[in-house]
Design an enzyme around this catalytic site. Sequence first.
Site, mmCIF file in Angstrom:
data_model
loop_
_atom_site.group_PDB
_atom_site.id
_atom_site.type_symbol
_atom_site.label_atom_id
_atom_site.label_comp_id
_atom_site.label_asym_id
_atom_site.label_seq_id
_atom_site.Cartn_x
_atom_site.Cartn_y
_atom_site.Cartn_z
ATOM 1 N N SER A 123 -1.270 -43.599 -63.752
ATOM 2 C CA SER A 123 -0.857 -43.829 -62.370
ATOM 3 C C SER A 123 -1.638 -44.950 -61.717
ATOM 4 C CB SER A 123 -1.098 -42.563 -61.538
ATOM 5 O OG SER A 123 -0.308 -41.518 -61.999
ATOM 6 N N HIS A 144 5.409 -46.666 -65.959
ATOM 7 C CA HIS A 144 5.074 -45.648 -64.958
ATOM 8 C C HIS A 144 6.328 -44.954 -64.434
ATOM 9 C CE1 HIS A 144 3.209 -44.437 -60.913
ATOM 10 N NE2 HIS A 144 2.769 -43.626 -61.841
ATOM 11 N N GLU A 156 8.185 -48.211 -63.241
ATOM 12 C CA GLU A 156 7.441 -49.470 -63.142
ATOM 13 C C GLU A 156 6.976 -49.865 -64.544
ATOM 14 O OE1 GLU A 156 5.363 -49.006 -58.711
ATOM 15 O OE2 GLU A 156 4.400 -48.046 -60.419
ATOM 16 N N ASN A 194 2.263 -46.231 -55.959
ATOM 17 C CA ASN A 194 1.048 -45.471 -55.632
ATOM 18 C C ASN A 194 0.123 -46.230 -54.683
ATOM 19 O OD1 ASN A 194 1.727 -43.163 -56.948
ATOM 20 N ND2 ASN A 194 0.761 -43.754 -58.882
HETATM 21 P P1 NAD Z 1 -0.532 -32.635 -66.313
HETATM 22 O O1 NAD Z 1 -1.869 -32.151 -65.911
HETATM 23 O O2 NAD Z 1 0.681 -31.893 -65.884
HETATM 24 O O3 NAD Z 1 -0.458 -32.789 -67.909
HETATM 25 C C1 NAD Z 1 -1.451 -33.446 -68.656
HETATM 26 C C2 NAD Z 1 -1.355 -32.946 -70.098
HETATM 27 O O4 NAD Z 1 -2.244 -33.737 -70.910
HETATM 28 C C3 NAD Z 1 -1.781 -31.486 -70.264
HETATM 29 O O5 NAD Z 1 -0.745 -30.757 -70.933
HETATM 30 C C4 NAD Z 1 -3.050 -31.570 -71.136
HETATM 31 O O6 NAD Z 1 -3.216 -30.480 -72.004
HETATM 32 C C5 NAD Z 1 -2.774 -32.860 -71.902
HETATM 33 N N1 NAD Z 1 -3.959 -33.487 -72.489
HETATM 34 C C6 NAD Z 1 -5.182 -33.636 -71.936
HETATM 35 N N2 NAD Z 1 -5.985 -34.309 -72.802
HETATM 36 C C7 NAD Z 1 -5.243 -34.587 -73.898
HETATM 37 C C8 NAD Z 1 -5.493 -35.273 -75.126
HETATM 38 N N3 NAD Z 1 -6.682 -35.821 -75.385
HETATM 39 N N4 NAD Z 1 -4.499 -35.374 -76.046
HETATM 40 C C9 NAD Z 1 -3.287 -34.820 -75.800
HETATM 41 N N5 NAD Z 1 -2.970 -34.153 -74.647
HETATM 42 C C10 NAD Z 1 -3.945 -34.053 -73.721
HETATM 43 O O7 NAD Z 1 -0.483 -34.151 -65.791
HETATM 44 P P2 NAD Z 1 0.832 -35.015 -65.452
HETATM 45 O O8 NAD Z 1 1.172 -34.854 -64.011
HETATM 46 O O9 NAD Z 1 1.848 -34.761 -66.515
HETATM 47 O O10 NAD Z 1 0.232 -36.505 -65.599
HETATM 48 C C11 NAD Z 1 0.133 -37.126 -66.872
HETATM 49 C C12 NAD Z 1 -0.081 -38.626 -66.691
HETATM 50 O O11 NAD Z 1 1.043 -39.157 -65.967
HETATM 51 C C13 NAD Z 1 -1.317 -39.007 -65.887
HETATM 52 O O12 NAD Z 1 -1.819 -40.216 -66.372
HETATM 53 C C14 NAD Z 1 -0.765 -39.177 -64.473
HETATM 54 O O13 NAD Z 1 -1.549 -40.021 -63.669
HETATM 55 C C15 NAD Z 1 0.578 -39.815 -64.781
HETATM 56 N N6 NAD Z 1 1.608 -39.677 -63.756
HETATM 57 C C16 NAD Z 1 1.712 -38.539 -63.024
HETATM 58 C C17 NAD Z 1 2.706 -38.433 -62.059
HETATM 59 C C18 NAD Z 1 2.845 -37.180 -61.222
HETATM 60 O O14 NAD Z 1 3.543 -37.224 -60.199
HETATM 61 N N7 NAD Z 1 2.265 -36.078 -61.625
HETATM 62 C C19 NAD Z 1 3.602 -39.479 -61.843
HETATM 63 C C20 NAD Z 1 3.491 -40.623 -62.642
HETATM 64 C C21 NAD Z 1 2.485 -40.718 -63.587
#
Ligand code: NAD
Length: 288
Positions: A123, A144, A156, A194
Amino acid sequence: MPEVTSHITVGIIGSGQMGQGIAEVFLLHGYNIFIYDTNNQNLNNADHALRGRLNRSHEKGIIDTNQKACLLNNITPCSNLAQFASCNLIIEAIIEDFDTKISLLKKLGAYQNDSCILATNTSSFSITSLAKHTKNPEHFLGIHFFNPVHRMPLVEIIPHKATHPNVTTTLTQLITSIGKTPITCQDSPGFIVNRLILPLINQAIQLLESGVATADAIDMAMTLGANFPMGPLALADFIGLDTCLSILTTLSKSSHDPSLEPSFLLKSYVAHGKLGRKSGEGFFCYSK
Ligand code: NAD
């Protein structure tokens, strides 16, 4: 669509909110999906949810029985990153923690084939800084997506200076093929959305913290007064408060702007495991 794309394998690392959503859109557009997570429970939940989604699409007549059988075969939950060696595209969607992402990118180098495109769904982290830890920086860029992935049309695309232009073009075509609208932007903290939204979320949390109004009143003010589809506090819960904290930390460090310093209330919620919708409680309560 399924017949055209099933020869392309998309590996997704991280099966949380975003990884699951990204897997779903590629799957429904006929791509072969490999999905991996270090947390087995999350991986099982994602596998279950993806299969459930295909069953519902079948019940609604969106896909026929043959297509359903074919798409069900296209999901492979993986217990080992070595299985990603055949992937054409790998999308990293693990937690927003810089050191954890770097450690994964380094490990992945051993398994990534030479033509594979590697993209991060970060993000806010610098794509240029992450690229330094990849096996092939020319094949690395940011991608993104927005939450919930199946509903949000925008993606993005963030190449860094060394990303090969053909890689950006190929990824842009892939994003269009799954029905999303890609926009390309330069590598810059928070990219576009963001960078604009998180300062607003932080201000909303500061209003709550200083007792100016309740969470309900702040969100109602922005939905009824600014015609937002969702209030900033509900949006923060939706994104995940840990992810909001990480983005704000990156934005405030890069800008030295004190108004972007994450509020005490946000830090405290995250420290107490109140992460928003995904944990069942944030600024509002959710039944899981
Ligand atoms: P989340 O907490 O729902 O999921 C993260 C997952 O990553 C978990 O299942 C965890 O077990 C796993 N994980 C952690 N370390 C790991 C590793 N070393 N190897 C494999 N899996 C691993 O988080 P999310 O909301 O899905 O966000 C994931 C990414 O997407 C982040 O970088 C976040 O910034 C980005 N993102 C989030 C959003 C949002 O609105 N939540 C939007 C766009 C981008």
